[in-house]
Write a protein that holds these residues in place. Structure first.
Motif, PDB file in Angstrom:
ATOM      1  N   GLY A  82      48.107  54.448 -44.220  1.00 37.10           N
ATOM      2  CA  GLY A  82      48.534  55.774 -43.774  1.00 37.10           C
ATOM      3  C   GLY A  82      47.568  56.528 -42.888  1.00 37.10           C
ATOM      4  O   GLY A  82      47.728  57.725 -42.679  1.00 37.10           O
ATOM      5  N   ARG A 109      55.380  47.764 -40.234  1.00 36.30           N
ATOM      6  CA  ARG A 109      56.450  48.114 -41.184  1.00 36.30           C
ATOM      7  C   ARG A 109      57.526  47.039 -41.269  1.00 36.30           C
ATOM      8  O   ARG A 109      57.850  46.381 -40.292  1.00 36.30           O
ATOM      9  N   ASP A 118      63.205  57.083 -38.484  1.00 37.95           N
ATOM     10  CA  ASP A 118      62.025  57.807 -37.996  1.00 37.95           C
ATOM     11  C   ASP A 118      62.080  57.990 -36.488  1.00 37.95           C
ATOM     12  O   ASP A 118      61.686  59.037 -35.964  1.00 37.95           O
ATOM     13  N   ARG A 157      54.303  56.198 -40.068  1.00 40.33           N
ATOM     14  CA  ARG A 157      54.419  57.071 -41.237  1.00 40.33           C
ATOM     15  C   ARG A 157      53.060  57.464 -41.800  1.00 40.33           C
ATOM     16  O   ARG A 157      52.749  57.184 -42.965  1.00 40.33           O
ATOM     17  N   ARG A 159      49.862  59.449 -43.365  1.00 43.10           N
ATOM     18  CA  ARG A 159      49.599  60.586 -44.258  1.00 43.10           C
ATOM     19  C   ARG A 159      48.413  61.349 -43.706  1.00 43.10           C
ATOM     20  O   ARG A 159      48.239  62.522 -43.985  1.00 43.10           O
TER      21      ARG A 159
END
Ligand code: ATP
Length: 240
Positions: A82, A109, A118, A157, A159
């Motif tokens: 992330g 992914r 997304d 994606r 974080r």
């Protein structure tokens, strides 16, 4: 609120051969924060971001992500956990199309449906990008390339999003657009560490900031505190 910071640097040192560029810095980012790293040319900001992303090895100290040491993980594993970097100069693949560039961000992914969803979200956030999906990325304007670089990072994606001078070389109105995008990414809950030369803009925008000078962190505080600090005003905001 979670107590373990999402990212914690302790006494981090990074060197190029014998030259120490980062000399033992400590900083932390909590979940959901938008934090800026400001400082003059050559202060070590880019080096710090690259070390967090795993693009550069460290020579001392530690990097913890969600409380676990990651300094020995290669960059692609950090990405999978992330941590996404939008590098200085954007790192666009100039001969690929916009869509191909975006999809590169999802290469780790396996969830195809998630990737498509997304992409749609990113098109909504970046309508200019959506209009140009089949254009060769090298022919985009600087601002459009920056949007693509951010979109590509979002496709992993993240974080933790590491942004290296997204405003570089862009006209003020375009910079404003880029910062709006960064703000909306932040509102979605992505934790952001933003390197920015434009201290005024960065401090107005960030919840907290760190000031870096010659490889060390010399000041930190809320954006408002640092904006009001006479030392910051003298050194970075062009006041005497
Ligand atoms: P800028 O805003 O100009 O990018 P910065 O704060 O990001 O500045 P860094 O790029 O991290 O600073 O550079 C920190 C120091 O490390 C500088 O003295 C720079 O000359 C040096 N440095 C950066 N990259 C290398 C390299 N590849 N080899 C040797 N020295 C380097």
């Amino acid at each position: 609120e979670e107590k373990t910071p999402l990212l914690q640097l302790q006494a981090l040192q990074v060197a190029y051969g014998g030259i120490q560029a980062v000399k033992g810095i400590s900083l932390e980012l909590h979940h959901g924060e938008l934090v800026c790293l400001i400082g003059a040319n050559g202060a070590g900001k880019t080096t710090t971001l690259n070390a967090i992303a795993g693009v550069l090895p460290i020579v001392g100290g530690s990097i913890a992500y969600e409380g676990k040491p990651i300094a020995n993980l290669p960059a692609h594993k950090r990405l999978r956990q992330g941590i996404a970097l939008v590098p200085e100069g954007r790192g666009i693949f100039t001969r690929l199309t916009v869509e191909e560039n975006l999809r590169m961000g999802a290469y780790t992914r396996r969830d195809r449906a998630g990737v498509e969803a997304d992409l749609e979200r990113i098109y909504t956030m970046l309508p200019r990008v959506k209009e140009r999906l089949h254009q060769v990325a090298g022919t985009l304007s600087g601002g459009e390339q920056q949007m693509v670089a951010i979109g590509r990072a979002l496709l992993s994606r993240p974080r933790l999003l590491l942004l290296d001078e997204p405003s570089m070389g862009l006209a003020p109105l375009v910079v404003e657009k880029i910062f709006e995008v960064v703000q909306s990414v932040s509102r979605e809950g992505v934790t952001i560490l933003l390197v920015e030369q434009n201290a005024n803009l960065a401090l107005e925008f960030a919840q907290r900031a760190y000031v870096m000078e010659s490889g060390q962190i010399t000041l930190s505080g809320s954006g408002a505190e640092l904006l009001a600090d006479p030392k910051v005003r003298a050194a970075y905001l062009g006041e005497l």
